[in-house]
Design a protein around this motif. Structure first.
Motif, PDB file in Angstrom:
ATOM      1  N   VAL A 170      -7.031  -1.234  -2.299  1.00 10.02           N
ATOM      2  CA  VAL A 170      -8.391  -1.249  -1.764  1.00 10.02           C
ATOM      3  C   VAL A 170      -9.046  -2.572  -2.148  1.00 10.02           C
ATOM      4  O   VAL A 170      -9.191  -2.887  -3.338  1.00 10.02           O
ATOM      5  CB  VAL A 170      -9.225  -0.076  -2.306  1.00 10.02           C
ATOM      6  N   THR A 217     -12.138  -4.258  -2.723  1.00 10.34           N
ATOM      7  CA  THR A 217     -13.485  -3.759  -2.985  1.00 10.34           C
ATOM      8  C   THR A 217     -14.548  -4.696  -2.418  1.00 10.34           C
ATOM      9  O   THR A 217     -14.295  -5.869  -2.135  1.00 10.34           O
ATOM     10  CB  THR A 217     -13.697  -3.558  -4.490  1.00 10.34           C
ATOM     11  N   PRO A 238      -5.290   0.237   3.579  1.00 22.12           N
ATOM     12  CA  PRO A 238      -4.546   1.225   2.795  1.00 22.12           C
ATOM     13  C   PRO A 238      -3.794   2.182   3.707  1.00 22.12           C
ATOM     14  O   PRO A 238      -4.340   2.670   4.701  1.00 22.12           O
ATOM     15  CB  PRO A 238      -5.644   1.938   2.001  1.00 22.12           C
ATOM     16  N   GLN A 258     -11.813  -0.922   5.847  1.00 23.38           N
ATOM     17  CA  GLN A 258     -10.690  -1.684   5.336  1.00 23.38           C
ATOM     18  C   GLN A 258      -9.735  -2.106   6.453  1.00 23.38           C
ATOM     19  O   GLN A 258      -8.624  -2.555   6.204  1.00 23.38           O
ATOM     20  CB  GLN A 258      -9.927  -0.859   4.297  1.00 23.38           C
ATOM     21  N   SER A 275       0.809  -1.214   0.000  1.00 23.42           N
ATOM     22  CA  SER A 275       0.000   0.000   0.000  1.00 23.42           C
ATOM     23  C   SER A 275       0.840   1.259   0.000  1.00 23.42           C
ATOM     24  O   SER A 275       0.454   2.277  -0.571  1.00 23.42           O
ATOM     25  CB  SER A 275      -0.935   0.005   1.211  1.00 23.42           C
TER      26      SER A 275
END
Length: 808
Positions: free
Chosen positions: A163, A165, A192, A204, A151
């Motif tokens: 990311v 998703t 991230p 996340q 990242s």
């Protein structure tokens, strides 16, 4: 759709009221265990959509509860035979480092798992940390889930934005929705870097990716003595006032406490525990007793060439490589043979390896404590243990000579051996952030070529793995040689637990799982069965390979992985050299057949582009360290002016204002108490790379810690008087350019008080496990001779402003 009408025997205003209870296809159509509607009833869902739709109300409702019948929805539980799952992933462990796969470093826990289960000799990762980890928890290729690279080097393309998703949810989400207790301990390198601050978002983070409990660090590495540590999303500091603290032990303690608590509160609830210690990624931080244990064994005294021969013989004896496997040649042009090293080099390098060996042995020991806790609960026979030894090959990020501070690699700096010897006695302690030399990395990847970061050769992507499921795997101690990949772990867990991959999660249609289950290998009858994983691409920093049905085509690395600032190819698509290997006859990629079989090479090259288009690999990007300083969509994106009115600490560097490679000004309005004038105003980084603006005995000081190698500073001549003052520090860069020096000036109430020249600055990265702090200093300090953290400011800080002047 079915409906039922519940009529209430009551009239309001002479009108009868009718209530409708609408229910669709849901868990209620499935088999309920126990008496439906009772608090103890359970259900195993079909898992097509998670969470499952609400079940139908099965009771009756009238105006009066005395004439109504309650009905509890059944609790979701996994299929009856679903085991617990303990998923273990260590860090930067080369194929040949642990004893389980021929190495000389004792790893009895990994040995034990292999001896009661199976040893996998042909298991592939992605060649880098977070890409492997993203593939591991999703069952999809790393580019498919946005982790084409770590990242910290992410870019704005679907395969590289870091990311995951919502259409590619994790194994944590799946198992939690099906009734598992889910937890994650240790390294989280899948949030991230631009979403790691206290402001969130947290979708996340582990708790947003299906893991109900998280205890670990949110970065690629951390200082094991003073870690960047979180419980769920709250930063914690257990090392304060605890001089013997080490995260490797603390993490095992927390996992054991978690398991024991769960077992006492709900002994029937199965667990999925993802255990990912920092070991053995740099910094290599074992405890002193482990350094002594390993040093006393003298495992590395004969050097890396002799070690390689010893490991190769061990591997053939253990059967983890074929008897006709060839040992790839030592790269004399890249790494000095041991016999030509000086006495000082040998002394330093042996100690580097001893400390690394201690770190691996220590990490394995603490993992063993977690396994023992499962055994002590009587649940070992009902637990699937998957132990992956490393997320990529051994790391070469320590330079040919190693380094007492890994951050030197991330800034393109080599530390001479004579300078490193100054840290000899402290190596591995809190005063170092060390990494061994490249020669050891190459040896720990025996019998293969290359190391971590290199996606085209097995030295970068081949990792040992052991899987145990006592009472279910009928070939304890067996060896499995089928080609498999890290994306195959999720489908394996799903097959073993009897849980299907969902079609939709939170209403979002899921993309297919891209791996294949390797559970077929658990059957002794399939010990030599053909692999069910026939095709697999590899790519990292533009370096790439394609495997298909026993053949692999590989591009030669265009730079050494220990040289992150090397020139990159002008044409990464066509300007690379390919090699071709028949793995059915050449286990170690030792005999290039590209010239002899150009047709097969062309077939595989064409297949690579098909796979690359399918899995979001494009566009290829050969850049490395320069990606670290690219702008990203963090909370500081587009901002050059930052005002703070209260102290704040623990802000991750990826979400804080960065002074790298630019001019800047810091101004602070403060009130100095009588007899005071000590403490941190603002800082970023720490002992192994950072800067700080603070008061010491009333004098304003700005220090730039250049990777623990030098500390240029500007210091006011006199102490401040008690009362209110406006302090300033301005830096005028000599740029444009990377790591340029410049002039620093301190002002007091608008008047210049001191100035000085900084010969250079840090170009790419401050210490990875440190943070941005205002009002005190968490972690480590930028100058131990001046203060010790937390060094809280003893006056009042009314406001602090940072103004950045980016390069044109």
């Amino acid at each position: 759709m079915k409906s039922s009408i519940l009529t209430l025997a009551a009239l309001l205003g002479g009108t009868a009221l009718t209530f409708f209870s609408i229910g669709g296809t849901s868990a209620s159509a499935q088999v309920i265990n126990g008496t439906p509607g009772t608090p103890s009833a359970t259900i195993t869902i079909d898992g097509r959509q998670i969470p499952p739709p609400p079940g139908q109300f099965g009771g009756t409702t009238n105006l009066d509860a005395l004439q109504s019948t309650p009905y509890w929805q059944p609790q979701v539980v996994p299929p009856k035979s679903a085991p617990n799952v303990l998923l273990i992933l260590t860090d930067d462990v080369g194929f040949a480092a642990p004893s389980t796969f021929g190495g000389v470093i004792p790893t009895p826990t990994l040995d034990r798992i292999a001896n009661i289960g199976l040893r996998y000799t042909n298991f592939q990762t992605t060649s880098l940390c977070s890409p492997t980890r993203a593939a591991l928890i999703t069952g999809r290729n790393h580019h498919s889930v946005g982790f084409g690279v770590i990242s910290e080097a992410s870019t704005g393309y679907p395969g590289y934005d870091s990311v995951i998703t919502a259409d590619k949810d994790t194994i944590g989400t799946i198992l939690k929705a099906n009734g598992y207790a889910t937890s994650w301990f240790g390294k989280n390198h899948n949030t991230p870097s631009f979403q790691t601050s206290q402001a969130g978002p947290f979708d996340q983070w582990p708790i947003g990716m299906g893991f109900e409990y998280f205890y670990g660090f949110v970065s690629g590495e951390t200082n094991q003595w003073q870690p960047d540590l979180y419980r769920n999303t709250t930063r914690v500091y257990p090392y304060l006032n605890n001089p013997t603290y080490n995260l490797t032990t603390d993490m095992a303690d927390d996992a054991i406490n978690y398991l024991n608590q769960l077992n006492q509160l709900d002994p029937k609830k199965p667990f999925f525990l993802y255990y990912a210690p920092g070991g053995t990624h740099a910094p290599h931080h074992p405890t002193p007793d482990w350094i002594k244990k390993i040093s006393d064994l003298h495992l590395f005294d004969k050097g890396w060439n002799a070690l390689r021969d010893q490991i190769f013989a061990n591997q053939k004896r253990l059967g983890v490589i074929p008897q006709d496997a060839q040992l790839t040649p030592w790269p004399d042009k890249l790494i000095k043979p041991w016999d030509v090293l000086s006495a000082d080099e040998k002394k330093l390098f042996i100690h580097q390896a001893d400390v690394y060996g201690a770190y691996l042995a220590y990490t394995d020991n603490e993992i063993g404590r977690v396994v023992k806790a499962v055994e002590d609960m009587g649940k070992l026979d009902d637990t699937l243990i998957i132990f992956i030894s490393g997320d990529n090959g051994a790391s070469a990020e320590g330079s040919p000579a190693g380094t007492p501070n890994e951050m030197t690699f991330f800034n393109g700096v080599d530390v001479p051996v004579q300078d490193q010897l100054k840290f000899y006695d402290a190596w591995g302690s809190a005063l170092t952030y060390p990494h061994y030399s490249v020669g050891w990395a190459w040896a720990f990847d025996t019998p293969f070529k290359w190391t971590k970061q290199v996606a085209s050769y097995f030295g970068g992507i081949r990792n040992g793995m052991a899987i145990a499921w006592p009472g279910h795997i009928k070939d304890p101690g067996g060896v499995r040689n089928q080609f498999h990949h890290v994306i195959d772990i999720v489908p394996t867990i799903l097959e073993v637990t009897g849980i299907r991959a969902p079609d939709a999660v939170n209403g979002i249609t899921q993309t297919p799982i891209e791996g294949v289950s390797l559970a077929y290998t658990f059957d002794k009858a399939n010990a030599d069965a053909p692999s069910k994983h026939s095709t697999q691409y590899f790519e990292m920093f533009g370096n790439r390979a394609i495997y298909h049905d026993g053949w692999i085509a590989s591009t030669l690395p265009y730079r050494e992985p220990w040289n992150g600032t090397a020139p990159i190819p002008k044409d990464i698509v066509n300007g690379v050299t390919w090699e071709l290997f028949d793995l059915s006859k050449d286990w170690t990629q030792n005999n290039d057949l590209a010239a002899a079989n150009p047709g097969k090479l062309k077939e595989l090259q064409d297949l690579f582009w098909i796979e690359a288009a399918k899995y979001q690999v494009l566009p290829l990007d050969a850049s490395a360290l320069t990606r670290f300083i690219l702008p990203r969509p963090s909370i500081v994106a587009g901002r050059n002016d930052f005002i703070y009115t209260k102290p704040i600490v623990g802000v991750p560097l990826g979400t804080a204002p960065s002074i790298l490679n630019k001019s800047f000004t810091i101004t602070a309005d403060i009130d100095v108490p009588a007899g005071g004038g000590n403490g941190m105003l603002v800082t970023a980084g720490g002992r192994f790379g950072g800067w700080g603006f603070y008061l010491l005995k009333g004098k304003p000081i700005f220090v730039y810690d250049l990777l623990d190698l030098a500390r240029p500073r500007v210091e006011g001549a006199a102490a401040l008087t008690p009362g209110k003052h406006n302090l300033g520090f301005s830096f005028k860069s000599d740029g444009p350019g990377l790591g340029k020096g410049g002039k620093g000036t301190i002002t007091i109430d608008g008047a210049e008080a001191a100035s000085g020249i900084f010969p250079n600055t840090i170009p790419f990265a401050l210490e990875a496990s440190e943070t941005f702090d205002i009002g005190s200093d968490t972690g480590t300090g930028v100058d131990d001779n001046d203060y010790q953290a937390p060094f809280a400011f003893d006056g009042k800080l009314s406001s602090l402003r940072i103004e950045l002047q980016p390069q044109p």
